[in-house]
Design an enzyme around this catalytic site. Structure first.
Site, mmCIF file in Angstrom:
data_model
loop_
_atom_site.group_PDB
_atom_site.id
_atom_site.type_symbol
_atom_site.label_atom_id
_atom_site.label_comp_id
_atom_site.label_asym_id
_atom_site.label_seq_id
_atom_site.Cartn_x
_atom_site.Cartn_y
_atom_site.Cartn_z
ATOM 1 C CG ASN A 156 -10.123 5.786 13.284
ATOM 2 O OD1 ASN A 156 -9.469 4.764 13.269
ATOM 3 N ND2 ASN A 156 -9.583 6.976 13.055
ATOM 4 C CG ASN A 192 -12.112 8.668 9.891
ATOM 5 O OD1 ASN A 192 -11.481 8.964 8.888
ATOM 6 N ND2 ASN A 192 -11.517 8.319 11.009
ATOM 7 N N GLY A 200 0.842 -1.196 0.000
ATOM 8 C CA GLY A 200 0.000 0.000 0.000
ATOM 9 C C GLY A 200 0.870 1.235 0.000
ATOM 10 C CB ALA A 201 2.405 3.070 -2.603
ATOM 11 N N GLY A 202 0.030 4.490 -0.174
ATOM 12 C CA GLY A 202 -0.678 5.728 0.116
ATOM 13 C C GLY A 202 -0.014 6.508 1.222
ATOM 14 C CG ASN A 250 -7.903 4.326 9.731
ATOM 15 O OD1 ASN A 250 -7.150 4.598 10.667
ATOM 16 N ND2 ASN A 250 -7.989 5.087 8.647
ATOM 17 N N GLY A 277 1.276 4.210 4.335
ATOM 18 C CA GLY A 277 2.294 3.324 3.776
ATOM 19 C C GLY A 277 3.544 4.079 3.372
ATOM 20 C CE LYS A 329 -5.859 4.706 13.787
ATOM 21 N NZ LYS A 329 -4.984 4.061 12.799
#
Length: 330
Positions: free
Chosen positions: A214, A218, A12-14, A108, A17, A210
């Site tokens: 959220n 969110n 995951g390259a977001g 999340n 990540g 957490k």
């Protein structure tokens, strides 16, 4: 800096990540990123462009690939995908996992493994909201997993570009509780890389703590299209925020978790982070699918199992689902 260079793949390259990959690569680890499309192309051409407070933008070399077989077995696999993306990808991660590989999900909401831990309350409860067909459970051996919680504000304004704005606490731990040697080891590796990591004796509690934030920030940010400071500073939305958190905390207690906290103090922690645009609001604005099921759907499945009426969570879930459906992809 850790003298041992570990083989680490970030799936995951977001935003999150990229934050992990950047810090670990700067610390000298052999970091790979599983990516695709424009993000894969950007990483290959320009490296990972990373900005953190007081450091300016840096271009960091990472090994980017779209095929796990090209990366081989890793020491650590960090799963930083959106929760709804993992079911379709989990089986393909097999080439990354060897005899000693640790898998660290840091997403999340409630992860698929949350109630699969032997000897814990609600043992065996499966969460179709996050693992609809049980594919993640079959693909990833629970014995490989360390639970992870990340409290950082990051964004990915363009493919291969990550901005770390604030926060940075990472907590990791054994799904069954207690501090194992491997949890202590990897917490140390992440801490030395500047990720502020500590090993937890009760990662399930940490994940629920957490979740309290959220569940409120969110979906309410999606419904109001406001940053967290504006939601908290407005007296009426503050009251909704607090009531939602109280309901989620009570659900956690009924699920056997020690979540006796000061609600207003917890909200103050969120307010202290300043002007935060939640990841869910970022996704809404970008026309991406929202992580509503891991954040609200999964705890509501827990509530149904316990016979606990959570009317406000149900109402916010329904409203946010409709808002997401109006905005774009399902």
């Amino acid at each position: 800096m850790n003298v041992v260079s570990n083989r680490i793949t970030v799936v995951g390259a977001g935003a999150i990540g990229g934050h992990f990959a950047a810090r670990l690569a700067l610390a000298g680890h052999r970091v790979s990123m599983l990516a695709r499309g424009a993000t894969l192309q950007a990483l290959a051409q320009h490296g990972l462009r990373y900005t953190s407070p007081g450091e300016g933008e840096r271009s960091i070399d990472v090994n980017a690939a779209d095929d796990c077989a090209a990366l081989g077995e890793q020491d650590l696999v960090v799963i930083a995908l959106k929760s709804h993306a993992l079911p379709g990808l989990a089986a393909s991660l097999a080439p990354l996992v060897g005899a000693g590989t640790v898998v660290l999900p840091v997403g999340n909401g409630l992860p698929w493994w949350y109630f699969l831990v032997p000897g814990q309350p609600l043992e065996g409860l499966r969460l179709p909201s996050v693992d609809p067909a049980g594919g993640i459970e079959r693909a990833i051996d629970l014995a490989r997993v360390l639970g992870g919680s990340v409290m950082a504000s990051c964004s990915a304004p363009a493919p291969g570009v990550v901005v770390h704005r604030s926060g940075g606490a990472v907590v990791i731990g054994e799904p069954g509780g207690g501090v194992s040697a491997r949890a202590a080891h990897w917490a140390n590796v992440l801490a030395e890389a500047g990720l502020g990591a500590t090993a937890s004796r009760d990662i399930r509690r940490d994940l629920w703590l957490k979740l309290l934030g959220n569940v409120c920030a969110n979906p309410l940010s999606v419904l109001t299209q406001a940053s967290t400071d504006r939601i908290i500073d407005d007296a009426r939305t503050h009251a909704v925020f607090a009531a939602l958190m109280r309901e989620c905390a009570e659900l956690g207690r009924r699920a056997g978790l020690a979540v006796d906290i000061d609600i207003e103090a917890r909200i103050a922690q969120t307010r202290a982070l300043g002007t935060i645009k939640t990841s869910m609001l970022q996704d809404l604005e970008a026309g991406r699918r929202l992580e509503l099921e891991a954040i609200l759907g999964a705890p509501l499945e827990c509530a149904a199992r316990l016979g606990y009426d959570a009317p406000l969570m149900q109402a916010v879930h329904a409203l946010a689902r409709l808002r997401a459906a109006q905005a774009g992809p399902a």
